[in-house]
Design a protein around this motif. Structure first.
Motif, PDB file in Angstrom:
ATOM      1  N   ILE A 176       0.856  -1.189   0.000  1.00  0.00           N
ATOM      2  CA  ILE A 176       0.000   0.000   0.000  1.00  0.00           C
ATOM      3  C   ILE A 176       0.887   1.231   0.000  1.00  0.00           C
ATOM      4  O   ILE A 176       1.937   1.260   0.649  1.00  0.00           O
ATOM      5  CB  ILE A 176      -0.926  -0.003   1.229  1.00  0.00           C
ATOM      6  CG1 ILE A 176      -1.865  -1.225   1.175  1.00  0.00           C
ATOM      7  CG2 ILE A 176      -1.750   1.275   1.316  1.00  0.00           C
ATOM      8  CD1 ILE A 176      -2.629  -1.454   2.462  1.00  0.00           C
ATOM      9  N   ALA A 177       0.458   2.260  -0.736  1.00  0.00           N
ATOM     10  CA  ALA A 177       1.220   3.514  -0.800  1.00  0.00           C
ATOM     11  C   ALA A 177       0.263   4.699  -0.823  1.00  0.00           C
ATOM     12  O   ALA A 177      -0.899   4.572  -1.220  1.00  0.00           O
ATOM     13  CB  ALA A 177       2.120   3.525  -2.034  1.00  0.00           C
ATOM     14  N   VAL A 219      -3.282   3.688  -2.561  1.00  0.00           N
ATOM     15  CA  VAL A 219      -3.297   2.790  -3.711  1.00  0.00           C
ATOM     16  C   VAL A 219      -2.616   1.484  -3.330  1.00  0.00           C
ATOM     17  O   VAL A 219      -1.719   1.462  -2.477  1.00  0.00           O
ATOM     18  CB  VAL A 219      -2.600   3.401  -4.945  1.00  0.00           C
ATOM     19  CG1 VAL A 219      -3.382   4.601  -5.457  1.00  0.00           C
ATOM     20  CG2 VAL A 219      -1.160   3.785  -4.634  1.00  0.00           C
ATOM     21  N   VAL A 220      -3.074   0.409  -3.958  1.00  0.00           N
ATOM     22  CA  VAL A 220      -2.418  -0.887  -3.821  1.00  0.00           C
ATOM     23  C   VAL A 220      -1.518  -1.071  -5.033  1.00  0.00           C
ATOM     24  O   VAL A 220      -1.978  -0.990  -6.174  1.00  0.00           O
ATOM     25  CB  VAL A 220      -3.445  -2.027  -3.751  1.00  0.00           C
ATOM     26  CG1 VAL A 220      -2.732  -3.373  -3.661  1.00  0.00           C
ATOM     27  CG2 VAL A 220      -4.370  -1.842  -2.562  1.00  0.00           C
ATOM     28  N   ALA A 271      -5.341  -1.291  -7.133  1.00  0.00           N
ATOM     29  CA  ALA A 271      -6.620  -0.848  -6.571  1.00  0.00           C
ATOM     30  C   ALA A 271      -6.403   0.435  -5.800  1.00  0.00           C
ATOM     31  O   ALA A 271      -5.276   0.900  -5.627  1.00  0.00           O
ATOM     32  CB  ALA A 271      -7.206  -1.938  -5.667  1.00  0.00           C
ATOM     33  N   GLY A 272      -7.508   1.010  -5.313  1.00  0.00           N
ATOM     34  CA  GLY A 272      -7.440   2.228  -4.516  1.00  0.00           C
ATOM     35  C   GLY A 272      -7.449   3.466  -5.376  1.00  0.00           C
ATOM     36  O   GLY A 272      -7.671   3.418  -6.586  1.00  0.00           O
ATOM     37  N   GLY A 273      -7.226   4.608  -4.742  1.00  0.00           N
ATOM     38  CA  GLY A 273      -7.229   5.876  -5.454  1.00  0.00           C
ATOM     39  C   GLY A 273      -7.213   7.033  -4.486  1.00  0.00           C
ATOM     40  O   GLY A 273      -7.099   6.848  -3.270  1.00  0.00           O
ATOM     41  N   SER A 277     -11.556  -1.947   1.549  1.00  0.00           N
ATOM     42  CA  SER A 277     -11.732  -0.695   0.820  1.00  0.00           C
ATOM     43  C   SER A 277     -12.987   0.020   1.312  1.00  0.00           C
ATOM     44  O   SER A 277     -13.984  -0.627   1.650  1.00  0.00           O
ATOM     45  CB  SER A 277     -11.869  -0.974  -0.682  1.00  0.00           C
ATOM     46  OG  SER A 277     -12.379   0.152  -1.373  1.00  0.00           O
ATOM     47  N   ASP A 278     -12.922   1.353   1.353  1.00  0.00           N
ATOM     48  CA  ASP A 278     -14.114   2.124   1.723  1.00  0.00           C
ATOM     49  C   ASP A 278     -14.725   2.829   0.505  1.00  0.00           C
ATOM     50  O   ASP A 278     -15.350   3.877   0.635  1.00  0.00           O
ATOM     51  CB  ASP A 278     -13.797   3.135   2.825  1.00  0.00           C
ATOM     52  CG  ASP A 278     -12.931   4.295   2.356  1.00  0.00           C
ATOM     53  OD1 ASP A 278     -12.377   4.217   1.233  1.00  0.00           O
ATOM     54  OD2 ASP A 278     -12.793   5.282   3.103  1.00  0.00           O
TER      55      ASP A 278
END
Length: 663
Positions: free
Chosen positions: A203-204, A216-217, A235-237, A257-258
């Motif tokens: 994760i970052a 983000v993943v 994934a993520g954002g 994730s939310d």
């Protein structure tokens, strides 16, 4: 026989030393072979974190004596500080971070040798720090987060995933450390390695976002020589928070994730980057994750047989076993009402850390085959008769604009004392830190210290708290110093209006972000008779960028707004700028080694209140950082706080050292 005495004047067997002895909780549980390991607070040993092992026969050992202190300073709040595995010969191998020098050490707990350093010391800025390790015995390395300071300022820092050789060749040679990721991202977690060893996920995130705003993943392929290639976003954002990822046995990725407003557990094919993962639990307005204040925390882990252990809930977090095929979730039986964000699995068994309003955090094992849960270590023992414990109430109050405010109310309680008829009790409103956090409903001897003496406590999970979905969490966006202050005041007002609390004997109390809320309350309302403020933010302008550590250096852009765009808002909300509005006495507590809210936040504020003749006391503690860990510090702080209330509330008692208030 019940004795009648005024609120606040009741005697209690819960003294400050007892409070200090029982401060802290087990953290970072893990399994090494057939053994359970964890870190444990030792207030009487200078506040160190000891590494503890539980053997299969149930005996416990602390193999590393003082002064070994297993604790990381990455992002100042730290994270997973150790990892362990069993080598080809069946021997345990551990790697841990020592707080004093922040070096990684290798340790064979069943050998005679002392821990040996794996990483060098750097004299640049805050040096080299490590967290969230993953042992790769097959490669003779440990892969983890490296935080490297490049200059003297707290924001002169870079973070990467790095590989450290286990042979000690990097102990004096920074060049022997292999960097696996680049530093294009400001923040990274430790890598999670796929079951076949061919991929890594982590994760970052970047400034100005905090990890609960957007992460983000990242996914990379691992070459035969252990390098990361083909790094891509999975994934993520910017508007989606992913606080945890894990690989399942079938090679799919599990992550929280939310994206839909609550932290939910999802599954995705690693070859289908960018597509929404499949929700694994039937829709329910609950959280299956939380804020990533520390690296390596875990709210879920896959189990053999395909089920998943999950820590979930709304407000309170409990342990459950999720069937990802049916979407059904079965919670663990037992008295525990709060499970911490640390899990380990061993076959069909789950190990976690749990507590309740009648018991402090202890290590609990759940056998998923039988459904039986039992305490296996760090067992809670009643230091006093539990009849002195407070009896909390879970309540929801109505705040400005009709919004809900969640709180825990602890009325005064003593088995041997009652107040005179018609007297209303004093109450202290507790504002938690973070502010992106929450206060759990668990046994807290500091609360019991006050309630058993006849002083009520109201813990407020004000707007901005976690555990109630993203919308509740984002009530504080650009409203810090407004919503938190209003919500705490609304609870205090409601308690007074309903006849639960004495309107003229209300106080506010908090540490860190809660200290900010307490201080901001003094300059915006005359509701409180006094305040106890610990290691707070007091000057927003001075706290930005190099006024605090890197992790939170741009936190205020979401809590207040970008400084370049709303400079007046920074000045208007800072307690430092309005010390002339304060009329109530207060206690200010500060650690002199605090890198999050440095003593420099206190000094100009104290000068201002002294100039305006405000009664106050300032206690500063050598060797303490952000949050107090030493027994002697906690004893002094708790007794000083009680003395403040004794004076402000007009309580007659002489069994506590008098806190000298100056103007």
């Amino acid at each position: 026989m019940v004795t009648t005495a005024p609120y606040g004047a009741w005697p209690s067997p819960i003294d400050a030393r007892l409070v200090a002895e029982h401060d802290g909780r087990p953290e970072y549980v893990g399994v090494v072979g057939d053994e359970v390991w964890w870190t444990e607070a030792r207030p009487a040993e200078g506040g160190r974190r000891a590494l503890v092992r539980r053997r299969p026969d149930g005996t416990e050992q602390t193999p590393l004596p003082a002064p070994w202190n297993v604790r990381s300073r990455v992002m100042e709040y730290g994270g997973q500080p150790w990892a362990g595995a069993v080598d080809a010969d069946g021997r345990a191998v551990l790697v841990f971070c020592h707080f004093a020098d922040q070096r990684l050490y290798a340790y064979a707990p069943d050998g005679d040798a002392a821990p040996r350093p794996l990483t060098p010391v750097s004299a640049v800025g805050g040096g080299l720090r490590w967290a969230d390790p993953v042992l790769r015995l097959d490669r003779g390395e440990v892969w983890c987060v490296l935080e490297e300071f490049t200059g003297p300022r707290p924001t002169d820092v870079r973070r990467v995933i790095a590989a450290v050789p286990l042979d000690g060749s990097a102990a004096d040679d920074r060049a022997a450390v292999r960097e696996l990721s680049d530093d294009r991202n400001r923040f990274v977690t430790g890598p999670r390695i796929s079951p076949d060893g061919r991929r890594a996920a982590w994760i970052a995130w970047d400034h100005p976002r905090m990890p609960w705003d957007g992460t983000v993943v990242l996914l990379a392929d691992i070459t035969d020589d252990g390098a990361f290639i083909g790094v891509r976003t999975f994934a993520g954002g910017t508007e989606e928070s992913v606080p945890q990822i894990e690989w399942d046995a079938d090679g799919t990725l599990l992550y929280v994730s939310d994206a839909d407003g609550w932290w939910e557990l999802r599954r995705a094919d690693p070859d289908a980057a960018g597509t929404p993962g499949t929700r694994l639990c039937r829709p329910r307005q609950e959280e299956f994750g939380g804020p990533l204040w520390q690296l390596g925390v875990r709210w879920f882990l896959p189990l053999e047989g395909g089920t998943i252990a999950v820590v979930h809930g709304r407000g309170a977090m409990t342990l459950g076993i999720l069937d990802p095929v049916s979407g059904e979730l079965v919670d663990a039986a037992g008295p525990w009402t709060e499970w911490a964000s640390t899990l380990a699995v061993h076959g069909s068994r789950v190990v976690g850390v749990a507590a309740s309003p009648r018991s402090a955090f202890e290590i609990v094992e759940l056998d998923t085959c039988t459904g039986r849960a039992r305490v296996i270590a760090a067992r809670h023992t009643d230091a006093v008769d539990p009849v002195y414990y407070p009896e909390p109430q879970i309540r929801t109050f109505t705040g400005p604009d009709g919004r809900d405010i969640h709180a825990h109310i602890y009325p005064p309680h003593s088995p041997g004392h009652r107040a005179p008829d018609g007297e209303l009790p004093p109450y202290v409103v507790w504002a938690h830190g973070g502010p992106t956090g929450r206060t759990p409903l668990v046994l807290n001897l500091t609360i019991a210290y006050f309630t058993s003496r006849g002083i009520g406590v109201a813990e407020v999970n004000y707007g901005g708290s976690t555990g109630y979905g993203r919308a509740y969490r984002e009530r504080l966006r650009e409203q810090w110093g407004v919503v938190d202050v209003e919500d705490c005041a609304a609870v205090a007002e409601a308690l007074a209006d309903e006849g639960t609390a004495d309107r003229h004997r209300l106080a506010v109390r908090g540490g860190s972000a809660g200290g900010w809320t307490a201080a901001a309350s003094l300059v915006t309302t005359d509701l409180y008779a006094c305040a106890s403020i610990s290691y707070p933010v007091l000057d927003l302008v001075g706290w930005t960028v190099d006024g605090t550590h890197d992790f939170e250096s741009r936190y205020l852009e979401s809590l207040i707004g970008p400084h370049a765009e709303v400079p007046d808002r920074y000045r208007e909300r800072s307690p430092l700028r309005h010390a002339d509005r304060i009329t109530a006495p207060f206690l200010l507590l500060q650690g002199l080694d605090d890198a999050v809210c440095p003593p420099g936040q206190c000094e100009p504020f104290l000068a201002e209140v002294s100039r305006h003749g405000v009664a106050h006391a300032y206690l500063a503690f050598e060797g303490e950082g952000h949050g107090f860990r030493r027994a002697e510090t906690m004893v002094r702080a708790v007794e000083a706080e009680l003395s403040l209330y004794v004076q402000a509330f007009g309580i007659d008692r002489t069994d506590v050292p008098v806190l000298e208030l100056t103007k």
